[in-house]
Structures are given as C-alpha cells and as structure tokens.
Motif scaffolding. Sequence first.
Motif, PDB file in Angstrom:
ATOM      1  N   ASN A   1      35.223  41.624  42.312  1.00  0.00           N
ATOM      2  CA  ASN A   1      34.936  41.120  40.978  1.00  0.00           C
ATOM      3  C   ASN A   1      36.258  40.931  40.249  1.00  0.00           C
TER       4      ASN A   1
ATOM      5  N   LYS B   1      37.058  39.015  37.856  1.00  0.00           N
ATOM      6  CA  LYS B   1      36.939  38.895  36.401  1.00  0.00           C
ATOM      7  C   LYS B   1      37.049  40.258  35.726  1.00  0.00           C
ATOM      8  N   GLU B   2      36.491  41.263  36.360  1.00  0.00           N
ATOM      9  CA  GLU B   2      36.485  42.609  35.774  1.00  0.00           C
ATOM     10  C   GLU B   2      37.652  43.484  36.239  1.00  0.00           C
TER      11      GLU B   2
END
Length: 87
Positions: free
Chosen positions: A7, A9-10
């Motif tokens: 992930n 984005k995180e």
Amino acid sequence: MDNLKPNAKEFYNPSPEYISGLIAIIQNKTGFSLAKIDYMLGLSRGTLRNYMRDPHTDERYRPHPYTVQFTLEELIKNLQAAKDKSK
C-alpha cells in the motif's frame, strides 16, 4: 509470514534515511554487502547506494521506488520469523 498487502499510498517513505535503515538491518542480520543486496533484488550494482545519498548535496541521488522498500521490509519480516522459528 503475514498477508502481503502493498500500500504505497499509506506506507511509502521516500526518505534516504528510511531506506538506509532498512538496508542496515538486513546487513546486520545477514552480513550481506550492499552489492549482494543489489544483486538479490535484481538491481544494478550501486543502485541502493544512489537511493541512500543526500538529495540536497549529491546529484547521483535517486528516490527509491515503493517496490524496493516493500521488498526490503518483507525480507526483514522473513528474517525475523526465521530467527523466531529457530528458537
């Protein structure tokens, strides 16, 4: 081993200090050289070093892709799991 759920984005941390820390952990646990880790990841020799350079003072600096960060993080988890299993 936990579920592999990348992930970017995180979790992406583009700082050279972060990637340097991951590499240092792997080197301390395995004794592998930077060139060996480059090879294991399928990177050209010196690529990891370019990711660790100071972006403000060294024109050879390149930001690492999230895929490299994720792979190093998973390698560290697997090394720890193997150590825990051998106890």
